[in-house]
Design a protein around this motif. Structure first.
Motif, PDB file in Angstrom:
ATOM      1  N   CYS A   1       0.784  -0.855   0.181  1.00 29.55           N
ATOM      2  CA  CYS A   1       0.372   0.348  -0.037  1.00 29.55           C
ATOM      3  C   CYS A   1       0.836   1.375   0.091  1.00 29.55           C
ATOM      4  CB  CYS A   1      -1.406  -0.521   1.168  1.00 29.55           C
ATOM      5  SG  CYS A   1      -1.948   1.486   1.313  1.00 29.55           S
ATOM      6  N   LEU A   2       1.048   2.247  -1.256  1.00 24.22           N
ATOM      7  CA  LEU A   2       1.234   2.987  -1.425  1.00 24.22           C
ATOM      8  C   LEU A   2       0.897   4.508   0.014  1.00 24.22           C
ATOM      9  CD1 LEU A   2       2.392   3.603  -5.147  1.00 24.22           C
ATOM     10  CD2 LEU A   2       3.572   2.791  -3.237  1.00 24.22           C
ATOM     11  N   GLY A   3      -0.359   4.264  -0.224  1.00 21.80           N
ATOM     12  CA  GLY A   3      -0.838   5.291   0.617  1.00 21.80           C
ATOM     13  C   GLY A   3      -2.255   5.322   0.423  1.00 21.80           C
ATOM     14  N   VAL A   4      -3.625   5.861   1.277  1.00 24.49           N
ATOM     15  CA  VAL A   4      -4.883   5.790   0.764  1.00 24.49           C
ATOM     16  C   VAL A   4      -5.788   7.107   1.307  1.00 24.49           C
ATOM     17  CG1 VAL A   4      -5.434   4.962   2.944  1.00 24.49           C
ATOM     18  CG2 VAL A   4      -7.033   4.944   1.547  1.00 24.49           C
ATOM     19  N   PRO A   5      -6.302   7.868  -0.163  1.00 22.89           N
ATOM     20  CA  PRO A   5      -6.757   9.122  -0.112  1.00 22.89           C
ATOM     21  C   PRO A   5      -8.513   8.547   0.175  1.00 22.89           C
ATOM     22  CG  PRO A   5      -7.168   8.204  -2.064  1.00 22.89           C
ATOM     23  CD  PRO A   5      -6.216   7.023  -1.996  1.00 22.89           C
ATOM     24  N   TYR A   6      -9.101   8.847   1.492  1.00 25.95           N
ATOM     25  CA  TYR A   6     -10.177   8.811   2.379  1.00 25.95           C
ATOM     26  C   TYR A   6     -10.980   9.969   2.666  1.00 25.95           C
ATOM     27  CZ  TYR A   6      -7.604  10.502   6.526  1.00 25.95           C
ATOM     28  OH  TYR A   6      -7.172  11.084   7.314  1.00 25.95           O
ATOM     29  N   PHE A   7     -12.123   9.880   2.511  1.00 26.32           N
ATOM     30  CA  PHE A   7     -13.394  10.762   3.329  1.00 26.32           C
ATOM     31  C   PHE A   7     -13.166  10.439   4.441  1.00 26.32           C
ATOM     32  CE2 PHE A   7     -14.312   9.875  -1.097  1.00 26.32           C
ATOM     33  CZ  PHE A   7     -15.318  11.021  -1.281  1.00 26.32           C
ATOM     34  N   ASN A   8     -13.047  11.959   5.545  1.00 25.21           N
ATOM     35  CA  ASN A   8     -14.163  11.860   6.991  1.00 25.21           C
ATOM     36  C   ASN A   8     -15.468  12.957   6.664  1.00 25.21           C
ATOM     37  OD1 ASN A   8     -14.680  11.496   9.452  1.00 25.21           O
ATOM     38  ND2 ASN A   8     -12.968  13.736   9.512  1.00 25.21           N
TER      39      ASN A   8
END
Lengths: 342, 393
Positions: free
Chosen positions: B277-284
């Protein structure tokens, strides 16, 4: 069979099914009483909830009526799912027509007629494969289910897709005037209830009180003997498949015009497969079918309460339905075994 | 047979005499609200992000109580429609109902008309902007374009082959703009940071047809990801609600392939396979929910279209930032440093990737030189951009 015997059979099936399900629930640490109350409250304890039950009951009963014809003719119409889908496609085709000049009520009626026709043709195709091609109706039906599913996916992602979109969420909504009329405070179209009641009464009448009904029964019971009486089992079976497909198609028409107001990939809602269980549990008899449909519709509508109120997956209702059918088959099997003197 | 019946009868009686073990819901709170989720509440993606924000509301806004139902889609719940479920939630006392999917647009609009006294929040929709919504229906969305730009940036900083695959859901304006944002982030990293030729960057989108896998209906995201990797794509950016891209990338790494993935939606999504996993764009969703439910509770509801920004002071602040990006274990040091600078440029406004010259996929002009896109142009992006491979509609 006497009423006492029938009652005894119903009690045995209920006790077996409830016992099996209760045992499973206890093992899972869930109180069967809570589940029972939740399912009942969620289906018949308010007018709106009962409306939701009827929304499921209508297409389920239509499919079941269709299956009564084919089962009586000794045919396993597994293709009923595909016939529902074809009916839905037929109705959508009509409801998407522009500038017909027809009043909405006439267009809706025409759409339902087309759904009957489309489902009937799909059923007839399975019948032709059986009578002319020698393809067992189970395999033919299954194959045609896949074809129908493929066609509906192609239509939704292809010619009928929403402008600027490519989504499996379905076609555009039909204009509001093409939704079947639902009175304020209701959630189900009265016209659909009237339609299904008429279909059921006609089914009962045709199967139990007409010469054609007798022919279907004869062809299904003993095709060789039927031939001696001048009955052509292949023709009777083909007709039964066509009628059965038509009624399943009508269920598809009801789904698009009354429930979803558009065509979606899972438009059949698996009512076809569920109807197979209904008719099996009814012992292929006409009278118990609407009651069993209502029970299954209550289970399906009430099951939504399980995740909301108890955080239990609603697929439990499928387990209950399966247990009911298996218990039914077990009781029939045991009784037949007993009557044969084993 | 008689013994068998007796046994089962006894069992049934025993069961029904048992005191109910499970507690049932009671709407005693002052402000019950309903949450309809399109996928499972534990999908490690879109629906779980909503579910956890709903749970957080019970702490942030005392008196609220969430009533939820997940898997609200015709494949998982045959015959059950959004208006039916809304009827049910309302009968349980819900005063506000959130529908978390684009797929619920029609159902939410219908339910809002049927229940004018109940407030509705449709996530990701734009009925308020298009004028199709009644006064009791609002829209809420986060500006995930920024998150996707970071995802694209991270992908291009890490890719060895210069081939980035985008596992797309269905095609609509939302998914086009998010995919385009990821491409713009990737192109920026590739050309401005790594100083490579834009023509050497391959960015391909494959759409599965829905927000998650529906066997027999959508394309299988596992197969699509495998196909990407087998064709030399070494970073897969996920645009779907679930974590198949990351899971497959993790499996491929175990087989010795140097591939990564960037999941989507949920802060904890990397847990499915951290090493890939390089990273995750996420909703909060906490800030948006708090604002909308809070105002409804206080009797100050007004119809709104909220498209919330990240909190640029601290994009991973769980109280204030609607969009975040959590770096993954597999992200290299150089890429991390580049990402921090990239985020800083986006935050202070010195970098706006939706600035011309930009062309659409068919070669027509989207933005002339130095022209920046309006919100409306971004929201309703009609095509993918030049340089991207894959269907636009």
């Amino acid at each position: 069979m006497s009423i006492i015997l029938q009652l005894r059979r119903i009690v045995m099936i209920t006790v077996l099914a409830l016992g099996a399900v209760s045992l499973l629930l206890i093992l899972l640490g869930i109180s069967p009483l809570t589940i029972g109350i939740t399912l009942t409250k969620g289906s018949i304890f308010s007018w709106l909830k009962f409306n939701h039950v009827l929304t499921i009951w209508i297409p389920l009963l239509l499919c079941s009526c269709g299956l009564l014809f084919t089962f009586r003719a000794g045919l396993w119409n597994i293709g009923v799912e595909g016939q529902v889908i074809c009916g839905a496609i037929g109705a959508t085709l009509v409801l998407r027509l522009d500038n017909t000049g027809l009043p909405p009520a006439a267009l809706l009626s025409f759409a339902l007629f087309t759904s009957f026709l489309a489902g009937g043709l799909w059923g007839a195709l399975a019948g032709l494969l059986k009578t002319r091609g020698g393809v067992n109706e189970i395999f033919g039906g299954l194959g045609l289910n896949f074809v129908a599913q493929g066609v509906v996916l192609w239509l939704i992602l292809g010619p009928w897709k929403r402008a600027g979109m490519a989504s499996m969420s379905g076609t555009d909504l039909f204009p509001r005037e093409l939704w079947m009329w639902i009175p304020p405070g209701w959630r189900v179209a009265p016209a659909a209830i009237v339609l299904v009641v008429i279909v059921f009464l006609l089914t009962g009448m045709i199967l139990n009180a007409t010469r054609f009904g007798l022919k279907i029964k004869a062809a299904g019971f003993n095709p060789q003997a039927a031939r001696l009486f001048g009955i052509r089992p292949d023709l009777v079976g083909f007709t039964a498949m066509s009628i059965g497909g038509g009624l399943a198609g009508l269920a598809g028409g009801v789904q698009v015009s009354c429930v979803y107001h558009r065509l979606i990939p899972s438009i059949s809602s698996s009512y076809g497969y569920l109807a197979l269980l209904v008719v099996m549990l009814a012992g292929y008899k006409v009278t118990p079918v609407p009651i069993i449909c209502l029970l299954f519709a209550c289970l399906a509508a009430g099951s939504i309460q399980l995740p909301i109120t108890l955080q239990i997956d609603s697929s439990l209702s499928g387990v209950i339905q399966g247990a009911l059918v298996l218990s039914g088959l077990l009781v029939y099997g045991l009784q037949q075994r007993k009557s044969r003197g084993h | 047979m008689k013994n068998l019946i007796f046994l089962f009868q006894s069992l049934v009686i025993l069961c029904f005499l048992m005191f109910p073990l499970s507690s049932s819901f009671s709407a005693e709170s002052t402000y019950p609200f309903g949450l309809l989720m399109v996928g499972p509440a534990n999908d490690h993606g879109w629906s779980q992000a909503h579910f956890e924000a709903g749970q957080e509301m019970e702490k942030v806004l005392p008196g609220t109580k969430m009533i939820y139902i997940d898997k609200v889609n015709p494949a998982d719940r045959p015959g059950i429609t959004v208006p039916m479920l809304v009827d049910d939630l309302v009968s349980k006392g819900a005063k506000l109902i959130i529908g978390n999917s684009d797929d619920m647009k029609d159902g939410m609009r219908e339910a809002a008309m049927t229940h004018p006294d109940i407030k509705f929040i449709h996530i990701s929709g734009d009925d308020v902007v298009t004028g199709k919504a009644g006064a009791n229906l609002s829209n809420l969305m986060g500006r995930m374009e920024y998150g996707k730009m970071m995802a694209g940036f991270t992908a291009a900083m890490s890719s060895k082959t210069g081939k980035i695959g985008y596992l797309g859901p269905l095609i609509n304006a939302e998914t086009r703009r998010l995919t385009a944002a990821a491409y713009l982030g990737a192109r920026y990293a590739w050309t401005k940071i790594r100083k490579k030729d834009a023509a050497d960057l391959k960015f391909k989108v494959s759409w599965i047809g829905f927000w998650f896998n529906i066997p027999g209906v959508t394309s299988d995201p596992t197969l699509v990801t495998n196909s990407f990797i087998n064709s030399g794509y070494d970073v897969i950016i996920s645009g779907i609600d679930t974590t198949e891209a990351l899971v497959v990338a993790g499996q491929k790494r175990k087989e010795g392939k140097n591939v990564w993935a960037i999941p989507y939606d949920y802060i904890g999504a990397c847990a499915a396979s951290p090493e890939a996993c390089l990273g995750v764009p996420y909703f909060n969703w906490v800030p948006g929910y708090t604002q909308m439910i809070g105002s409804a509770m206080a009797g100050k509801w007004k119809q709104e279209f909220l498209w919330l920004n990240p909190d640029w002071k601290s994009i991973n602040n769980q109280e204030t930032s609607s969009i975040g990006f959590k770096a993954g274990d597999a992200l290299g040091e150089k890429a991390q440093k580049g990402l921090a600078d990239f985020q800083a440029s986006l935050a202070d406004g010195t970098l706006n990737l939706f600035t011309g010259p930009l062309n659409f996929q068919d070669g027509t002009v989207f933005l002339k030189d130095k022209v920046t896109a309006t919100d409306d142009q971004i929201w309703n992006l009609p095509q993918l951009l030049e340089g991207m491979a894959g269907a636009s509609k």
